[in-house]
Motif scaffolding. Structure first.
Motif, PDB file in Angstrom:
ATOM      1  N   ILE A 108      37.858  37.640  35.008  1.00 40.00           N
ATOM      2  CA  ILE A 108      38.189  37.983  36.967  1.00 40.00           C
ATOM      3  C   ILE A 108      39.449  37.365  37.518  1.00 40.00           C
ATOM      4  O   ILE A 108      39.780  37.889  38.272  1.00 40.00           O
ATOM      5  CB  ILE A 108      36.641  38.508  37.490  1.00 40.00           C
ATOM      6  N   PHE A 109      39.800  35.347  37.395  1.00 42.55           N
ATOM      7  CA  PHE A 109      40.370  35.344  38.504  1.00 42.55           C
ATOM      8  C   PHE A 109      41.825  35.477  37.851  1.00 42.55           C
ATOM      9  O   PHE A 109      42.265  35.972  38.992  1.00 42.55           O
ATOM     10  CB  PHE A 109      39.584  33.918  38.479  1.00 42.55           C
ATOM     11  N   TYR A 110      41.691  35.517  37.023  1.00 41.66           N
ATOM     12  CA  TYR A 110      42.972  35.657  36.458  1.00 41.66           C
ATOM     13  C   TYR A 110      43.521  37.241  36.594  1.00 41.66           C
ATOM     14  O   TYR A 110      44.896  37.538  37.010  1.00 41.66           O
ATOM     15  CB  TYR A 110      43.851  35.418  35.035  1.00 41.66           C
ATOM     16  N   LEU A 111      42.906  38.214  36.200  1.00 40.83           N
ATOM     17  CA  LEU A 111      42.823  39.591  36.377  1.00 40.83           C
ATOM     18  C   LEU A 111      43.088  39.815  38.196  1.00 40.83           C
ATOM     19  O   LEU A 111      43.866  40.831  38.757  1.00 40.83           O
ATOM     20  CB  LEU A 111      42.064  40.723  36.250  1.00 40.83           C
ATOM     21  N   GLY A 112      42.364  39.027  38.851  1.00 38.52           N
ATOM     22  CA  GLY A 112      42.968  39.299  40.736  1.00 38.52           C
ATOM     23  C   GLY A 112      44.046  38.973  40.757  1.00 38.52           C
ATOM     24  O   GLY A 112      44.782  39.601  41.752  1.00 38.52           O
ATOM     25  N   PHE A 113      44.622  37.437  40.556  1.00 48.71           N
ATOM     26  CA  PHE A 113      45.698  37.014  40.652  1.00 48.71           C
ATOM     27  C   PHE A 113      46.878  37.861  39.857  1.00 48.71           C
ATOM     28  O   PHE A 113      47.812  38.484  40.738  1.00 48.71           O
ATOM     29  CB  PHE A 113      45.550  36.205  39.540  1.00 48.71           C
ATOM     30  N   ALA A 115      46.555  41.012  39.363  1.00 47.06           N
ATOM     31  CA  ALA A 115      46.664  42.593  40.000  1.00 47.06           C
ATOM     32  C   ALA A 115      47.477  42.253  42.106  1.00 47.06           C
ATOM     33  O   ALA A 115      47.804  43.068  42.927  1.00 47.06           O
ATOM     34  CB  ALA A 115      45.893  43.292  40.150  1.00 47.06           C
ATOM     35  N   GLY A 116      46.810  40.338  42.800  1.00 50.15           N
ATOM     36  CA  GLY A 116      47.441  40.242  43.853  1.00 50.15           C
ATOM     37  C   GLY A 116      48.823  40.278  43.842  1.00 50.15           C
ATOM     38  O   GLY A 116      49.348  39.816  44.930  1.00 50.15           O
ATOM     39  N   ALA A 117      49.170  39.218  42.914  1.00 49.04           N
ATOM     40  CA  ALA A 117      50.329  38.556  42.460  1.00 49.04           C
ATOM     41  C   ALA A 117      51.808  39.139  43.857  1.00 49.04           C
ATOM     42  O   ALA A 117      52.816  38.693  44.280  1.00 49.04           O
ATOM     43  CB  ALA A 117      51.231  38.107  41.625  1.00 49.04           C
ATOM     44  N   TYR A 118      51.777  40.610  43.109  1.00 50.84           N
ATOM     45  CA  TYR A 118      53.115  41.539  43.471  1.00 50.84           C
ATOM     46  C   TYR A 118      52.993  41.833  44.900  1.00 50.84           C
ATOM     47  O   TYR A 118      53.422  41.609  45.648  1.00 50.84           O
ATOM     48  CB  TYR A 118      53.253  42.779  42.876  1.00 50.84           C
ATOM     49  N   PRO A 119      51.449  42.103  45.419  1.00 46.48           N
ATOM     50  CA  PRO A 119      51.557  42.644  46.884  1.00 46.48           C
ATOM     51  C   PRO A 119      51.679  41.533  47.670  1.00 46.48           C
ATOM     52  O   PRO A 119      52.168  41.670  49.022  1.00 46.48           O
ATOM     53  CB  PRO A 119      50.359  43.579  47.526  1.00 46.48           C
ATOM     54  N   SER A 120      51.019  40.317  47.596  1.00 43.02           N
ATOM     55  CA  SER A 120      51.329  39.074  48.462  1.00 43.02           C
ATOM     56  C   SER A 120      52.720  39.055  48.298  1.00 43.02           C
ATOM     57  O   SER A 120      53.233  38.263  49.029  1.00 43.02           O
ATOM     58  CB  SER A 120      50.404  38.014  47.879  1.00 43.02           C
ATOM     59  N   ALA A 135      45.878  34.718  55.959  1.00 45.86           N
ATOM     60  CA  ALA A 135      45.135  36.018  55.310  1.00 45.86           C
ATOM     61  C   ALA A 135      44.815  35.997  54.239  1.00 45.86           C
ATOM     62  O   ALA A 135      43.331  36.141  53.553  1.00 45.86           O
ATOM     63  CB  ALA A 135      45.769  37.177  56.241  1.00 45.86           C
ATOM     64  N   THR A 136      45.256  34.961  53.139  1.00 45.21           N
ATOM     65  CA  THR A 136      45.505  35.206  51.934  1.00 45.21           C
ATOM     66  C   THR A 136      44.052  34.196  51.266  1.00 45.21           C
ATOM     67  O   THR A 136      43.179  34.527  50.848  1.00 45.21           O
ATOM     68  CB  THR A 136      46.551  34.735  50.173  1.00 45.21           C
ATOM     69  N   VAL A 137      44.068  33.016  52.737  1.00 48.30           N
ATOM     70  CA  VAL A 137      43.222  31.828  52.178  1.00 48.30           C
ATOM     71  C   VAL A 137      41.810  32.276  52.427  1.00 48.30           C
ATOM     72  O   VAL A 137      40.830  31.921  52.232  1.00 48.30           O
ATOM     73  CB  VAL A 137      43.232  30.341  53.012  1.00 48.30           C
TER      74      VAL A 137
END
Length: 153
Positions: A108-113, A115-120, A135-137
């Motif tokens: 799940i960590f990698y899936l979240g990463f 999904a979140g890499a492009y928006p961040s 904010a990310t931290v």
């Protein structure tokens, strides 16, 4: 002047012309592009010597590599702890032994990463980096704190 020095001088003049073109094109960038603003105000040389490049590479390596090694070590530690928790009953307590639930929980960590890499990345380009990172931290810390509320799959 021998041929090698003449070729080097001509190459330097070509680089200087390219540098002027880069400066000129950087001024036409979007107004919120911080790198273009810095480059537009910079009037120094855009070329560097081999010694300057080695010095910069060494400085980056000595600052970046320890952080990368520590991050990789923490990632390995996280994976090792999930494996240890599975040995001590995590899969039975949280009903992770059904189907591929345990594999999904571990990934799940990698899936979240992903999904979140492009928006961040987009947010980091549009807003000050210190606010985006803080904010990310903070969000990551909240997610970690919420893991104690998990009692089943």
């Amino acid at each position: 002047m021998d041929a090698e020095k003449r070729i080097g001088l001509e190459r330097h003049e070509d680089v200087s012309q390219d540098a002027a073109d880069i400066r000129k094109n950087s001024l036409t960038a979007t107004p919120d592009d911080e790198a273009a603003k810095v480059l537009g105000n910079y009037d120094g040389p855009l070329t560097w010597t081999d010694d300057e490049e080695k010095k910069l590479r060494r400085k980056i390596d000595w600052r970046l590599m320890p952080i990368l090694c520590m991050t990789y070590g923490l990632q390995y530690y996280d994976k090792a702890m999930i494996g240890q928790a599975a040995l001590f009953g995590l899969t039975t307590e949280l009903d992770l032994s059904i189907g591929n639930r345990y594999s999904f929980a571990a990934a799940i960590f990698y899936l979240g990463f992903i999904a979140g890499a492009y928006p961040s990345s987009l947010l980091a380009q549009r807003f000050p980096i210190e606010r985006v990172v803080s904010a990310t931290v903070t969000l990551w810390g909240i997610c970690l704190l919420l893991t104690i509320t998990c009692f089943n799959y």
